[in-house]
Motif scaffolding. Structure first.
Motif, PDB file in Angstrom:
ATOM      1  N   UNK A  27       0.842  -1.183   0.012  1.00 40.26           N
ATOM      2  CA  UNK A  27      -0.085   0.221  -0.029  1.00 40.26           C
ATOM      3  C   UNK A  27       0.823   1.138   0.038  1.00 40.26           C
ATOM      4  N   UNK A  28       1.926   1.387   0.671  1.00 39.29           N
ATOM      5  CA  UNK A  28       2.940   2.434   0.938  1.00 39.29           C
ATOM      6  C   UNK A  28       3.484   2.783  -0.572  1.00 39.29           C
ATOM      7  N   UNK A  29       3.955   1.551  -1.164  1.00 40.54           N
ATOM      8  CA  UNK A  29       4.558   1.640  -2.577  1.00 40.54           C
ATOM      9  C   UNK A  29       3.534   2.362  -3.418  1.00 40.54           C
ATOM     10  N   UNK A  30       2.400   1.678  -3.443  1.00 40.94           N
ATOM     11  CA  UNK A  30       1.528   2.255  -4.377  1.00 40.94           C
ATOM     12  C   UNK A  30       1.185   3.948  -4.111  1.00 40.94           C
ATOM     13  N   UNK A  90       2.125   9.917  -5.366  1.00 39.58           N
ATOM     14  CA  UNK A  90       2.646  10.950  -4.876  1.00 39.58           C
ATOM     15  C   UNK A  90       3.733  11.568  -5.745  1.00 39.58           C
ATOM     16  N   UNK A  91       4.775  10.658  -6.164  1.00 40.35           N
ATOM     17  CA  UNK A  91       5.727  10.747  -7.094  1.00 40.35           C
ATOM     18  C   UNK A  91       5.330  11.276  -8.608  1.00 40.35           C
ATOM     19  N   UNK A  92       4.213  10.627  -9.044  1.00 36.65           N
ATOM     20  CA  UNK A  92       3.609  11.132 -10.252  1.00 36.65           C
ATOM     21  C   UNK A  92       3.127  12.192 -10.244  1.00 36.65           C
ATOM     22  N   UNK A  93       2.345  12.713  -9.272  1.00 39.28           N
ATOM     23  CA  UNK A  93       1.735  13.879  -9.064  1.00 39.28           C
ATOM     24  C   UNK A  93       2.922  15.175  -8.909  1.00 39.28           C
ATOM     25  N   UNK A  94       4.018  14.745  -8.096  1.00 36.55           N
ATOM     26  CA  UNK A  94       5.078  15.653  -7.858  1.00 36.55           C
ATOM     27  C   UNK A  94       5.622  15.941  -9.471  1.00 36.55           C
ATOM     28  N   UNK A  95       5.960  15.039 -10.068  1.00 33.33           N
ATOM     29  CA  UNK A  95       6.824  15.206 -11.321  1.00 33.33           C
ATOM     30  C   UNK A  95       5.666  15.903 -12.259  1.00 33.33           C
ATOM     31  N   UNK A  96       4.614  15.735 -12.248  1.00 33.70           N
ATOM     32  CA  UNK A  96       3.544  16.346 -13.174  1.00 33.70           C
ATOM     33  C   UNK A  96       3.618  17.962 -12.727  1.00 33.70           C
ATOM     34  N   UNK A  97       3.672  18.076 -11.498  1.00 29.57           N
ATOM     35  CA  UNK A  97       3.483  19.476 -11.037  1.00 29.57           C
ATOM     36  C   UNK A  97       4.735  20.287 -11.386  1.00 29.57           C
TER      37      UNK A  97
END
Length: 236
Positions: free
Chosen positions: A179-182, A187-194
């Motif tokens: 669950x943490x990995x997911x 969060x990483x995907x959102x960070x990179x997009x921003x």
């Protein structure tokens, strides 16, 4: 930004000499000469992009952190870069000669690396722990008094009983759940997009370790973010 390239040659020069050389004087002047115009330019750019509040919040946090009393870990402060390659006997030598260097630097009111570099500390400790002569590694610039002090520090560490040698520090890593990995990936995907949208380095928003903490417990670690970072990492 200002199309000015500064010379960095005298950065590690001996600033205790008097008088300073012309080259050192020019370096010192240039160290502050362009700060005001650079500050004005950056402020304008930040304001134009709506990020001036980011800068102000970052500065406020930096001031608070610098004003906070630091707790020095006496078992960590001497573990300089490269110490991981030493065994316990080598770390005992490193710890003792690091203490000697700190004492010498304090007495002389000089930076520690002016007495002995980190690299030499590790090289001397490694040689001494392997039963090799350490004195050939002593820099030639050391006075006889300092050479003798360094030699005594090495010998003192060599005579130390094994049970008093520093222990190898083992990093404590937390194994994340599925669950943490997911959550981490989200969060990483959102960070990179921003970051891509804003044209900034993603780590300015959150480093990998911060994302790991957020994935582990958002409610606990999100308040530690600055407001602008938290807003960028909040979906919506």
């Amino acid at each position: 930004c200002l199309q000015v390239k500064l010379e960095k040659g005298p950065q590690k020069a001996n600033w205790a000499i008097s008088p300073l050389t012309k080259r050192m004087e020019e370096y010192a002047r240039n160290d502050t000469r362009y700060l005001k115009p650079l500050s004005d330019r950056l402020r304008q750019e930040l304001a134009a992009k709506g990020r001036l509040s980011w800068h102000q919040e970052s500065c406020s946090r930096l001031i608070r952190e610098c004003a906070r009393d630091r707790i020095i870990d006496s078992d960590l402060v001497w573990r300089v870069k490269g110490s991981h390659q030493l065994g316990r006997p080598g770390m005992a030598v490193l710890r003792e000669i690091w203490r000697w260097r700190e004492s010498e630097a304090l007495a002389a009111n000089r930076p520690p690396f002016f007495v002995l570099s980190h690299e030499l500390l590790v090289d001397i400790a490694l040689a001494a722990s392997q039963g090799k002569p350490a004195e050939p590694l002593f820099p030639k610039h050391l006075s006889e008094r300092r050479r003798e002090g360094l030699r005594l520090a090495v010998e003192k560490a060599r005579q130390l009983p094994a049970e008093h040698h520093p222990r190898v520090r083992k990093s404590q890593t937390r194994r994340p759940s599925e669950a943490e990995r997911a959550r981490y990936a989200e969060v990483q995907k959102l960070r990179d997009r921003r970051a891509a949208e804003l044209g900034i380095d993603p780590t300015l928003i959150a480093s990998r370790s911060v994302i790991s903490d957020l994935a582990h417990d958002w409610d606990k670690y999100a308040p530690e973010l600055m407001n602008w970072q938290r807003e960028l990492l909040t979906p919506g």
